[in-house]
Design an enzyme around this catalytic site. Sequence first.
Site, short mmCIF file in Angstrom:
data_model
loop_
_atom_site.label_atom_id
_atom_site.label_comp_id
_atom_site.label_asym_id
_atom_site.label_seq_id
_atom_site.Cartn_x
_atom_site.Cartn_y
_atom_site.Cartn_z
N CYS A 116 0.81 -1.23 0.00
CA CYS A 116 0.00 0.00 0.00
C CYS A 116 0.84 1.27 0.00
O CYS A 116 0.32 2.35 -0.29
CB CYS A 116 -0.96 -0.01 1.18
SG CYS A 116 -2.09 -1.41 1.14
N HIS A 256 -3.73 6.95 2.65
CA HIS A 256 -4.04 5.63 2.10
C HIS A 256 -5.41 5.20 2.61
O HIS A 256 -5.73 5.35 3.80
CB HIS A 256 -2.97 4.62 2.52
CG HIS A 256 -3.32 3.22 2.17
ND1 HIS A 256 -3.70 2.85 0.90
CD2 HIS A 256 -3.39 2.10 2.93
CE1 HIS A 256 -3.98 1.55 0.90
NE2 HIS A 256 -3.79 1.08 2.11
N ASN A 286 -10.09 -0.48 -0.54
CA ASN A 286 -8.64 -0.35 -0.53
C ASN A 286 -8.08 -0.93 -1.83
O ASN A 286 -8.08 -2.13 -2.03
CB ASN A 286 -8.07 -1.11 0.68
CG ASN A 286 -6.55 -1.02 0.78
OD1 ASN A 286 -5.89 -0.53 -0.11
ND2 ASN A 286 -6.02 -1.53 1.88
#
Length: 329
Positions: A116, A256, A286
């Site tokens: 990520c 994020h 996500n």
Amino acid sequence: MQKITAAITAVGGYVPDYKLTNKELETMVDTNDEWIRSRTGVEERRILKGEGLGTSDLAVPAVLELCKKRGITPDEIDCLICATVTPDMVFPATANIICDKAGAVNAFGFDIGAACSGFLYALTTGAAFIESGRYKKVVVVGADKMSSIIDYSDRATCIIFGDGAGAVLLEANNEGNGVLDSILKSDGSGRQYLHMKAGGSAKPATVETVLAKEHYVYQEGQAVFKFAVKGMADVSYELMQRNNLTADDIAWLVPHQANLRIIDATANRMGLSKEKVMINIQKYGNTTAGTLPLCLWDWEKQLKKGDNIILAAFGGGFTWGATWLKWAY
């Protein structure tokens, strides 16, 4: 003479049409809409459907959109860096495939795997190429087809992830805009909490690994959450302190999109109000390396030249970091 910085001069993004809603997930796994929303903030996520389609098929439309917005052709791109943990194949690099499909025939490309945090790592790398004067136009892509490595019978992971891609073009700037500072960190001892058990050189694919579902994301949610809250919040605050930035100086936090509670904790540590935080987790879930550029894509029209922006991420590895940039257009 003003130092040369690497500025973002165009943004592109792409998400697939198919929406996997919480309601649909209720029919697939033991969960419910209220539970998912309250714990993660996700309402739906996009899924790339179709035989033989991979991460490159998410990235190419984002790259082409960026070229169109900037008024350049893909053959003007010097270098393309793709942050991903879901490459089309083990090799060649997905960046090479994107260049081929997009017509970026003069670009060299390579992949960065930092989960990520991949887009932040790639952005800092791309910025260094521009700052050195070596290259004029560097494209940084964050893209993941997470549906390809998610077990849809595992409610710990399947509720969180989606597919998507974002891309930015970096060019030289001498007005003081662009990427100004980054703090990037990693700690490999965190791998036990978030990883894929098989498919690498340490444990190659076998019939047994496939049957044991070891080619999907494995996550220990509580441990990851604890590390992520501290890591992302601390590094963002550290970046502000290092550059004498106050909450008033910052126009936007681009966090994020892993979990709404992690985002809130980061904003609180930085002293930022909710109005300054980009959140689209409810729409896309996500998308791993895709989340940060997709936020910039969604908010592009609201960004003003000179805006101070902090990008922050935390990912498997563990990897984490924050980047300060001034918007250039």
